[in-house]
Design an enzyme around this catalytic site. Sequence first.
Site, PDB file in Angstrom:
ATOM      1  N   CYS A  27      38.079  -3.245  27.618  1.00 30.98           N
ATOM      2  CA  CYS A  27      38.026  -3.715  29.013  1.00 30.98           C
ATOM      3  C   CYS A  27      37.299  -2.755  29.946  1.00 30.98           C
ATOM      4  O   CYS A  27      37.031  -3.107  31.101  1.00 30.98           O
ATOM      5  CB  CYS A  27      39.439  -3.973  29.535  1.00 30.98           C
ATOM      6  SG  CYS A  27      40.444  -2.483  29.720  1.00 30.98           S
ATOM      7  N   CYS A  69      19.716  34.799  29.144  1.00 32.87           N
ATOM      8  CA  CYS A  69      18.500  35.135  28.394  1.00 32.87           C
ATOM      9  C   CYS A  69      17.430  35.771  29.262  1.00 32.87           C
ATOM     10  O   CYS A  69      16.382  36.179  28.755  1.00 32.87           O
ATOM     11  CB  CYS A  69      17.947  33.886  27.700  1.00 32.87           C
ATOM     12  SG  CYS A  69      17.295  32.641  28.844  1.00 32.87           S
ATOM     13  N   CYS A  85      17.890  33.143  34.472  1.00 33.10           N
ATOM     14  CA  CYS A  85      19.126  32.951  33.729  1.00 33.10           C
ATOM     15  C   CYS A  85      19.773  34.302  33.422  1.00 33.10           C
ATOM     16  O   CYS A  85      19.109  35.204  32.887  1.00 33.10           O
ATOM     17  CB  CYS A  85      18.841  32.198  32.428  1.00 33.10           C
ATOM     18  SG  CYS A  85      20.257  32.093  31.306  1.00 33.10           S
ATOM     19  N   CYS A 103       8.720   1.974  29.428  1.00 38.32           N
ATOM     20  CA  CYS A 103       9.797   1.074  29.844  1.00 38.32           C
ATOM     21  C   CYS A 103      10.586   1.708  30.983  1.00 38.32           C
ATOM     22  O   CYS A 103      10.998   2.865  30.894  1.00 38.32           O
ATOM     23  CB  CYS A 103      10.712   0.757  28.672  1.00 38.32           C
ATOM     24  SG  CYS A 103      12.058  -0.367  29.113  1.00 38.32           S
ATOM     25  N   CYS A 135      19.487  10.122  37.167  1.00 39.01           N
ATOM     26  CA  CYS A 135      20.472   9.039  37.208  1.00 39.01           C
ATOM     27  C   CYS A 135      21.066   8.957  38.615  1.00 39.01           C
ATOM     28  O   CYS A 135      21.603   9.948  39.116  1.00 39.01           O
ATOM     29  CB  CYS A 135      21.582   9.279  36.187  1.00 39.01           C
ATOM     30  SG  CYS A 135      22.919   8.042  36.274  1.00 39.01           S
ATOM     31  N   CYS A 186      44.042   0.395  16.916  1.00 40.75           N
ATOM     32  CA  CYS A 186      44.666   1.006  15.752  1.00 40.75           C
ATOM     33  C   CYS A 186      44.376   2.507  15.777  1.00 40.75           C
ATOM     34  O   CYS A 186      43.404   2.939  16.399  1.00 40.75           O
ATOM     35  CB  CYS A 186      44.141   0.372  14.464  1.00 40.75           C
ATOM     36  SG  CYS A 186      42.473   0.878  13.997  1.00 40.75           S
TER      37      CYS A 186
END
Length: 343
Positions: A37, A110, A107, A150, A136, A12
């Site tokens: 899906c 800054c 940088c 964990c 990752c 919707c």
Amino acid sequence: MQWLPGCSCPLCPECFRLHFTVGLRERGVGALGCPSCGRPDLRDDAQRLWYWSTLEPQLRRCLDPDTFGLVTRKLTELELLRDPQFLWCPHCSFGFIFEAERGPAQCPQCHQCCCPRCQLPVLVYTGLYWFILVSCPQCGQRFALARGGCLHFQCSQCRHQFCAGCGVPFHRPGTCPSPQCPLGGSLHGHHPRDCLFYLRDWEPARLQQLLQTGNVAFETEPPPEAPPNPTGRCPVPEQKEFGVTLRDEPCGRDTAPGQAGLCRGHYSEYLVSLINRHGLDPAPLYDPEELRAAAQRHLAAGRTQRLPGESEAEHRLRMLRMLGEEAPVRPRPQGAGLRALCK
């Protein structure tokens, strides 16, 4: 009703708008396929480009200008993150390309400095103490702080679930590719035997013994340039909960002599990161029960029993040889989808 490119699941208009309004603010563009899906596969470059270019007119009509602007910004960020020379400044969050072979990186916004390898402030780059790094294995996003012990990790950029100790994927119930897996009905991962998942229960002295057998040097005292630590407690930064807010604070757990000024948990993580980096196999130090469990995990069923006439010593040597040949331990460079302490 509205449809997303690449699938036939109806949404919707309000659900369509909320899916992208919330998702663009809290998640990465790599995780904003169909909420029903999951299609298309946004890890594929061609599918991602087609999906977002096709979707753009719909998003322009239903999103407010600020939220719509996140589409372009996050897609640009995703492409920049693929460049190994692209860095985010930890001081001001400005992105820039660092082309020099060695750091520190300054940088241009800054003018503060950071380590080009772990993107932590230059204060840590000079070796004052250790920060926990998690990378990752799917999108390369790096996380510099941790909460608790964990090892099940979900990337906030691409939503990939993996073990922060070794980088193997976590499988949801019923999705494990191994049909004979006894853990198929639960969330699980198939960790190699040198993963922190197993080695975190070893005493530091035993981990040191494994490093010594591999002729790998390790620290037992804090770095000489480290600032004074009057509390005597572990200084490794962690992200801690204070009510509904998160704050970076020192670990604060008790330390022990010979553990480089760290608590047992963080010192063990440091030792395991060295074990992983050099590909040291813990199997030769296993007791009989540990060897039996490792053989059952990593070798085909029915091959772990003692043969007729085989002595206990011969059986042990055969199991060690089979583990080394059929489930070898390989070096894993720091940052390659594993949990490590960046010094």
